[in-house]
Write an enzyme that holds these catalytic residues in place. Structure first.
Site, mmCIF file in Angstrom:
data_model
loop_
_atom_site.group_PDB
_atom_site.id
_atom_site.type_symbol
_atom_site.label_atom_id
_atom_site.label_comp_id
_atom_site.label_asym_id
_atom_site.label_seq_id
_atom_site.Cartn_x
_atom_site.Cartn_y
_atom_site.Cartn_z
ATOM 1 C CB SER A 70 -0.874 0.051 1.257
ATOM 2 O OG SER A 70 -1.785 -0.996 1.258
ATOM 3 C CG HIS A 119 -3.041 -1.997 -3.258
ATOM 4 N ND1 HIS A 119 -1.939 -2.814 -3.285
ATOM 5 C CD2 HIS A 119 -3.303 -1.767 -1.961
ATOM 6 C CE1 HIS A 119 -1.565 -3.073 -2.039
ATOM 7 N NE2 HIS A 119 -2.373 -2.460 -1.213
ATOM 8 C CG HIS A 132 -4.779 -7.253 0.897
ATOM 9 N ND1 HIS A 132 -4.910 -6.432 -0.195
ATOM 10 C CD2 HIS A 132 -3.635 -6.886 1.530
ATOM 11 C CE1 HIS A 132 -3.876 -5.606 -0.225
ATOM 12 N NE2 HIS A 132 -3.096 -5.854 0.792
ATOM 13 C CE1 TYR A 184 -8.345 -5.279 2.262
ATOM 14 C CE2 TYR A 184 -6.530 -6.132 3.576
ATOM 15 C CZ TYR A 184 -7.021 -5.240 2.642
ATOM 16 O OH TYR A 184 -6.170 -4.343 2.060
ATOM 17 C CD GLU A 185 -8.239 -6.899 -2.129
ATOM 18 O OE1 GLU A 185 -8.565 -6.315 -3.175
ATOM 19 O OE2 GLU A 185 -7.089 -7.341 -1.926
ATOM 20 C CB ALA A 229 1.881 -0.186 4.860
ATOM 21 C CG MET A 279 -4.265 -6.437 7.442
ATOM 22 S SD MET A 279 -5.604 -5.326 7.037
ATOM 23 C CE MET A 279 -5.712 -4.327 8.548
ATOM 24 C CB SER A 280 -0.182 -8.221 2.692
ATOM 25 O OG SER A 280 0.943 -7.446 3.068
ATOM 26 C CG ASN A 304 -0.101 2.344 11.924
ATOM 27 O OD1 ASN A 304 -0.069 1.947 10.751
ATOM 28 N ND2 ASN A 304 -0.540 1.602 12.909
ATOM 29 C CG HIS A 337 -6.031 2.631 3.937
ATOM 30 N ND1 HIS A 337 -5.065 1.644 3.928
ATOM 31 C CD2 HIS A 337 -6.270 2.917 2.633
ATOM 32 C CE1 HIS A 337 -4.735 1.370 2.679
ATOM 33 N NE2 HIS A 337 -5.450 2.122 1.873
HETATM 34 CL CL1 6GU Z 1 -1.651 -1.062 12.688
HETATM 35 N N1 6GU Z 1 -2.379 -3.239 11.505
HETATM 36 C C1 6GU Z 1 -2.509 -4.040 10.476
HETATM 37 N N2 6GU Z 1 -3.103 -5.222 10.688
HETATM 38 N N3 6GU Z 1 -2.109 -3.735 9.243
HETATM 39 C C2 6GU Z 1 -1.529 -2.555 9.067
HETATM 40 C C3 6GU Z 1 -1.345 -1.671 10.096
HETATM 41 C C4 6GU Z 1 -1.799 -2.062 11.342
HETATM 42 N N4 6GU Z 1 -0.731 -0.588 9.604
HETATM 43 C C5 6GU Z 1 -0.555 -0.792 8.304
HETATM 44 N N5 6GU Z 1 -1.028 -1.993 7.966
#
Ligand code: 6GU
Length: 287
Positions: A35, A66, A88, A90-91, A118, A221-222, A245, A259
């Site tokens: 991302s 993306h 992903h 979640y999609e 990310a 998530m990837s 973050n 996001h």
């Molecule tokens: Cl804080 N969590 C998750 N699961 N995915 C992320 C994220 C956090 N920051 C970017 N991608």
């Protein structure tokens, strides 16, 4: 394609054949952009671009940030293929579909995979904008049986029970440290353990604390599903997380993961990350 989502050899090879007949590039390096990190694809010389929606058997990318296209080209003369946008869990795709591109890349002749993502920083020493070399992973969905290799094994790709203790290539990690030092990036370079979750909801405070106590330095998530399929097929893997973050770990904090922040940090560090990866690619000795 089969409705159960399994990516059979025939399906992957039909896609590989289609791509081979549409480009002259014969990539040995595959890149997956996370991302906000799709700029890497724009570094490829003489790019040939295929929208995912035009590629037979490819899923479509639905996430903001993306681009959803495959880019073929060369990086300082090295033939590469780059996913600008990934798929992903979640999609809602079957997990085998998410990782179909890895098998297609293998059939195209790719030997080395480089992935970026990310991620949230669980390690309290990490700062926003740090770049973490992934040295290992925790496949949380895998604990519940959600693994891209679940289902019948096709021995043409790899063995039934592939080893994962060497998933993240030691030499490539060393190369990343060396290149980062030369470029003056060492102050924001980390190396740690990435934990994958299904998403799309971010973690609760309790979940962050749990993951941290389990030994995870970053959460996202990837990437892990792709690495599992790539390793199964015998490709070398290297992956980087951009810490976009810091995960919220205490109940007094007012911070919230979102996001937009993920994309913003990408913009901040994207060029350096691109420089790091492209310099690494020019030093690969796989062809
Ligand atoms: Cl804080 N969590 C998750 N699961 N995915 C992320 C994220 C956090 N920051 C970017 N991608």
């Amino acid at each position: 394609p089969p409705s159960n989502g399994y990516c059979f050899y025939e399906e992957c090879s039909a896609t590989a054949d289609w791509l081979r007949s549409h480009t002259q590039v014969r990539p040995t390096v595959g890149i997956v952009c996370g991302s906000g990190l799709g700029g890497l694809a724009e570094m490829l010389k003489d790019p040939q671009v295929f929208k995912y929606s035009d590629i037979p058997n490819f899923p479509r990318s639905t996430v903001h940030g993306h681009a959803g296209q495959l880019v073929f080209g060369t990086l300082k003369g090295k033939p590469c293929v780059c996913m600008q946008g990934r798929f992903h869990l979640y999609e809602g795709y079957p997990i085998q579909k998410i990782t179909l591109p890895m098998r297609v890349f293998k059939l195209l002749g790719v030997e080395t995979m480089i992935m970026t993502n990310a991620a949230g920083g669980l390690n309290q020493d990490y700062k926003v904008g740090d770049v973490m070399i992934i040295k290992d992973h925790i496949n949380m969905p895998g604990f519940a049986g959600i693994n891209p290799l679940a289902g019948p094994n096709d021995d043409r790709f790899g063995v039934r029970f592939p080893c994962m203790s060497d998933a993240y290539d030691r030499e490539l990690r060393q190369l990343a440290h060396d290149v980062a030092a030369e470029l003056g990036y060492s102050d924001f370079l980390q190396e740690g353990v990435y934990c994958v979750l299904g998403g799309p909801s971010f973690e609760t405070i309790a979940e962050c604390r749990m993951l941290h106590s389990l030994g995870a330095d970053a959460v996202g998530m990837s990437t892990v599903h792709e690495v599992i399929v790539a390793r199964h097929a015998g490709m070398r893997c290297f992956a980087l997380s951009l810490i976009s973050n810091r995960s919220v770990m205490d109940y007094d904090s007012q911070e919230k993961a979102n996001h937009e922040e993920v994309l913003e940090t990408g913009r901040l560090r994207a060029q350096q990350l691109e420089k790091l990866v492209s310099t690494m690619v020019t030093r690969l000795d796989n062809d």
